[in-house]
Design a protein around this motif. Structure first.
Motif, PDB file in Angstrom:
ATOM      1  N   ALA A 170       0.797  -1.233   0.000  1.00  0.00           N
ATOM      2  CA  ALA A 170       0.000   0.000   0.000  1.00  0.00           C
ATOM      3  C   ALA A 170       0.829   1.281   0.000  1.00  0.00           C
ATOM      4  O   ALA A 170       0.465   2.246  -0.687  1.00  0.00           O
ATOM      5  N   PRO A 171       1.947   1.354   0.738  1.00  0.00           N
ATOM      6  CA  PRO A 171       2.731   2.597   0.706  1.00  0.00           C
ATOM      7  C   PRO A 171       3.241   2.961  -0.687  1.00  0.00           C
ATOM      8  O   PRO A 171       3.544   4.133  -0.946  1.00  0.00           O
ATOM      9  N   GLU A 172       3.328   1.976  -1.587  1.00  0.00           N
ATOM     10  CA  GLU A 172       3.766   2.239  -2.961  1.00  0.00           C
ATOM     11  C   GLU A 172       2.585   2.539  -3.883  1.00  0.00           C
ATOM     12  O   GLU A 172       2.771   2.767  -5.087  1.00  0.00           O
ATOM     13  N   GLY A 173       1.367   2.513  -3.326  1.00  0.00           N
ATOM     14  CA  GLY A 173       0.186   2.724  -4.144  1.00  0.00           C
ATOM     15  C   GLY A 173      -0.284   1.487  -4.874  1.00  0.00           C
ATOM     16  O   GLY A 173      -1.145   1.549  -5.754  1.00  0.00           O
ATOM     17  N   VAL A 174       0.280   0.333  -4.515  1.00  0.00           N
ATOM     18  CA  VAL A 174      -0.114  -0.955  -5.096  1.00  0.00           C
ATOM     19  C   VAL A 174      -0.992  -1.669  -4.080  1.00  0.00           C
ATOM     20  O   VAL A 174      -0.658  -1.721  -2.891  1.00  0.00           O
ATOM     21  N   ARG A 175      -2.111  -2.212  -4.523  1.00  0.00           N
ATOM     22  CA  ARG A 175      -3.031  -2.858  -3.592  1.00  0.00           C
ATOM     23  C   ARG A 175      -3.276  -4.310  -4.004  1.00  0.00           C
ATOM     24  O   ARG A 175      -3.097  -4.686  -5.168  1.00  0.00           O
ATOM     25  N   ALA A 176      -3.682  -5.124  -3.032  1.00  0.00           N
ATOM     26  CA  ALA A 176      -3.949  -6.547  -3.265  1.00  0.00           C
ATOM     27  C   ALA A 176      -5.360  -6.874  -2.803  1.00  0.00           C
ATOM     28  O   ALA A 176      -5.830  -6.344  -1.786  1.00  0.00           O
ATOM     29  N   VAL A 177      -6.020  -7.752  -3.537  1.00  0.00           N
ATOM     30  CA  VAL A 177      -7.384  -8.151  -3.182  1.00  0.00           C
ATOM     31  C   VAL A 177      -7.610  -9.611  -3.549  1.00  0.00           C
ATOM     32  O   VAL A 177      -7.143 -10.093  -4.575  1.00  0.00           O
ATOM     33  N   ALA A 178      -8.313 -10.322  -2.671  1.00  0.00           N
ATOM     34  CA  ALA A 178      -8.793 -11.669  -2.954  1.00  0.00           C
ATOM     35  C   ALA A 178     -10.297 -11.589  -3.177  1.00  0.00           C
ATOM     36  O   ALA A 178     -11.026 -11.072  -2.323  1.00  0.00           O
ATOM     37  N   VAL A 179     -10.748 -12.059  -4.323  1.00  0.00           N
ATOM     38  CA  VAL A 179     -12.177 -12.105  -4.612  1.00  0.00           C
ATOM     39  C   VAL A 179     -12.663 -13.520  -4.327  1.00  0.00           C
ATOM     40  O   VAL A 179     -12.307 -14.466  -5.026  1.00  0.00           O
ATOM     41  N   GLN A 180     -13.444 -13.649  -3.262  1.00  0.00           N
ATOM     42  CA  GLN A 180     -13.907 -14.971  -2.834  1.00  0.00           C
ATOM     43  C   GLN A 180     -15.189 -15.332  -3.569  1.00  0.00           C
ATOM     44  O   GLN A 180     -16.205 -14.659  -3.435  1.00  0.00           O
ATOM     45  N   ILE A 181     -15.120 -16.406  -4.352  1.00  0.00           N
ATOM     46  CA  ILE A 181     -16.268 -16.866  -5.133  1.00  0.00           C
ATOM     47  C   ILE A 181     -17.080 -17.829  -4.268  1.00  0.00           C
ATOM     48  O   ILE A 181     -16.653 -18.955  -4.007  1.00  0.00           O
ATOM     49  N   ASN A 182     -18.229 -17.374  -3.827  1.00  0.00           N
ATOM     50  CA  ASN A 182     -19.049 -18.175  -2.920  1.00  0.00           C
ATOM     51  C   ASN A 182     -20.081 -18.979  -3.705  1.00  0.00           C
ATOM     52  O   ASN A 182     -21.300 -18.797  -3.573  1.00  0.00           O
ATOM     53  N   GLY A 183     -19.577 -19.852  -4.534  1.00  0.00           N
ATOM     54  CA  GLY A 183     -20.422 -20.704  -5.349  1.00  0.00           C
ATOM     55  C   GLY A 183     -19.565 -21.586  -6.227  1.00  0.00           C
ATOM     56  O   GLY A 183     -18.338 -21.448  -6.276  1.00  0.00           O
ATOM     57  N   VAL A 184     -20.205 -22.485  -6.938  1.00  0.00           N
ATOM     58  CA  VAL A 184     -19.499 -23.446  -7.801  1.00  0.00           C
ATOM     59  C   VAL A 184     -19.546 -22.957  -9.239  1.00  0.00           C
ATOM     60  O   VAL A 184     -20.615 -22.572  -9.740  1.00  0.00           O
ATOM     61  N   LEU A 185     -18.398 -22.943  -9.890  1.00  0.00           N
ATOM     62  CA  LEU A 185     -18.345 -22.534 -11.290  1.00  0.00           C
ATOM     63  C   LEU A 185     -19.295 -23.395 -12.119  1.00  0.00           C
ATOM     64  O   LEU A 185     -19.364 -24.613 -11.949  1.00  0.00           O
ATOM     65  N   ALA A 186     -20.048 -22.733 -13.005  1.00  0.00           N
ATOM     66  CA  ALA A 186     -21.081 -23.414 -13.772  1.00  0.00           C
ATOM     67  C   ALA A 186     -21.050 -22.965 -15.222  1.00  0.00           C
ATOM     68  O   ALA A 186     -20.340 -22.027 -15.596  1.00  0.00           O
ATOM     69  N   LYS A 187     -21.855 -23.634 -16.047  1.00  0.00           N
ATOM     70  CA  LYS A 187     -21.952 -23.283 -17.463  1.00  0.00           C
ATOM     71  C   LYS A 187     -23.050 -22.267 -17.717  1.00  0.00           C
ATOM     72  O   LYS A 187     -23.111 -21.660 -18.793  1.00  0.00           O
ATOM     73  N   GLU A 188     -23.958 -22.099 -16.764  1.00  0.00           N
ATOM     74  CA  GLU A 188     -25.039 -21.140 -16.908  1.00  0.00           C
ATOM     75  C   GLU A 188     -25.227 -20.414 -15.586  1.00  0.00           C
ATOM     76  O   GLU A 188     -24.903 -20.938 -14.525  1.00  0.00           O
ATOM     77  N   GLY A 189     -25.746 -19.192 -15.662  1.00  0.00           N
ATOM     78  CA  GLY A 189     -26.100 -18.471 -14.452  1.00  0.00           C
ATOM     79  C   GLY A 189     -25.012 -17.559 -13.924  1.00  0.00           C
ATOM     80  O   GLY A 189     -24.029 -17.260 -14.618  1.00  0.00           O
ATOM     81  N   PRO A 190     -25.148 -17.125 -12.661  1.00  0.00           N
ATOM     82  CA  PRO A 190     -24.250 -16.112 -12.102  1.00  0.00           C
ATOM     83  C   PRO A 190     -22.843 -16.601 -11.788  1.00  0.00           C
ATOM     84  O   PRO A 190     -21.968 -15.785 -11.504  1.00  0.00           O
ATOM     85  N   PHE A 191     -22.629 -17.916 -11.822  1.00  0.00           N
ATOM     86  CA  PHE A 191     -21.295 -18.432 -11.522  1.00  0.00           C
ATOM     87  C   PHE A 191     -20.568 -18.918 -12.773  1.00  0.00           C
ATOM     88  O   PHE A 191     -19.740 -19.815 -12.730  1.00  0.00           O
ATOM     89  N   THR A 192     -20.891 -18.291 -13.890  1.00  0.00           N
ATOM     90  CA  THR A 192     -20.147 -18.500 -15.129  1.00  0.00           C
ATOM     91  C   THR A 192     -19.025 -17.460 -15.189  1.00  0.00           C
ATOM     92  O   THR A 192     -19.045 -16.461 -14.460  1.00  0.00           O
ATOM     93  N   PRO A 193     -18.033 -17.652 -16.066  1.00  0.00           N
ATOM     94  CA  PRO A 193     -16.915 -16.709 -16.106  1.00  0.00           C
ATOM     95  C   PRO A 193     -17.270 -15.242 -16.326  1.00  0.00           C
ATOM     96  O   PRO A 193     -16.695 -14.372 -15.660  1.00  0.00           O
ATOM     97  N   PRO A 194     -18.208 -14.885 -17.233  1.00  0.00           N
ATOM     98  CA  PRO A 194     -18.430 -13.449 -17.468  1.00  0.00           C
ATOM     99  C   PRO A 194     -18.846 -12.635 -16.239  1.00  0.00           C
ATOM    100  O   PRO A 194     -18.227 -11.594 -15.964  1.00  0.00           O
TER     101      PRO A 194
END
Length: 222
Positions: free
Chosen positions: A173-197
């Motif tokens: 952070a002191p360098e202006g660089v930040r880190a984030v983990a995006v926690q996917i609370n679901g199972v990757l699927a072919k349809e619906g909200p847990f698809t890649p897009p």
């Protein structure tokens, strides 16, 4: 030889034809050069070609995510070649179906080294090429909080990498660089909200926040 340009550079380690390609596409749509690192350059080449066919700048490279020296070498070379790394996306995880009553310490540590430890050499190699506004992005999972006893090392990997992100964010952070983990609370699927897009959209939103709205953990619940 440097191929530096004004275009921002997105690098995904542990790329694949699903989520890795989907997130790379989302960043490419914002004008990023997408560098997809798969198990081998031959593996990654078709994913890069897909993005190039869509009119984006992309390249595929190979990386051995079990080898910290190779991770550092590959990431460092990307930084040297492009003159910058603006988003470093750590995407790998190891899936091992084995009972806790049979799992060995060596197997546990092997998987944690792959799915969490590899973030360290990646960031260490990328950091000299990251300037203020750059981001470290990590694919998280609900397994960090609700591990499956049938694949117990995954939860340990995701809990460990989330912990590392917290410390990395404070360190960078002191360098202006930040880190984030995006926690996917679901199972990757072919349809619906847990698809890649839609997941890719959530990841783009997470890294594009200003520093005064930053947090190192974001949950995606679909």
């Amino acid at each position: 030889m440097s191929d530096s340009s004004d275009s921002p550079v997105y690098v995904v380690l542990g790329a694949g034809p699903g989520l890795g390609l989907g997130v790379a596409r989302r960043f490419a749509q914002e004008g990023y050069v997408a560098v997809l690192a798969g198990r081998t350059a031959d593996d990654a080449a078709p994913w890069a070609a897909t993005l190039e066919a869509e009119g984006h700048r992309a390249e595929g490279v190979g990386v051995d995510l079990n080898d910290p020296a190779d991770i550092a070498s590959v990431v460092g070379a990307i930084g040297e070649r492009h003159g910058r790394i603006d988003v470093l996306h750590f995407n790998p995880s190891a899936w091992r179906e084995k009972s806790l009553l049979e799992l060995t310490v060596a197997e546990l540590l092997e998987d944690v080294a792959f799915g969490a430890g590899g973030l360290l050499p990646a960031v260490q190699a990328a950091q000299p090429h990251m300037s203020a506004g750059a981001r470290v992005l990590v694919t998280g999972s609900a397994a960090a909080d609700t591990p499956s006893p049938s694949a117990p090392t995954l939860g340990v990997q995701k809990a460990a990498v989330r912990n590392l992100v917290t410390s990395l964010d404070k360190t960078l952070a002191p360098e202006g660089v930040r880190a984030v983990a995006v926690q996917i609370n679901g199972v990757l699927a072919k349809e619906g909200p847990f698809t890649p897009p839609p997941i890719a959209e959530a990841m783009w939103a997470a890294v594009s926040r200003p520093d005064d709205a930053w947090s190192p953990h974001v949950s995606y619940n679909g």
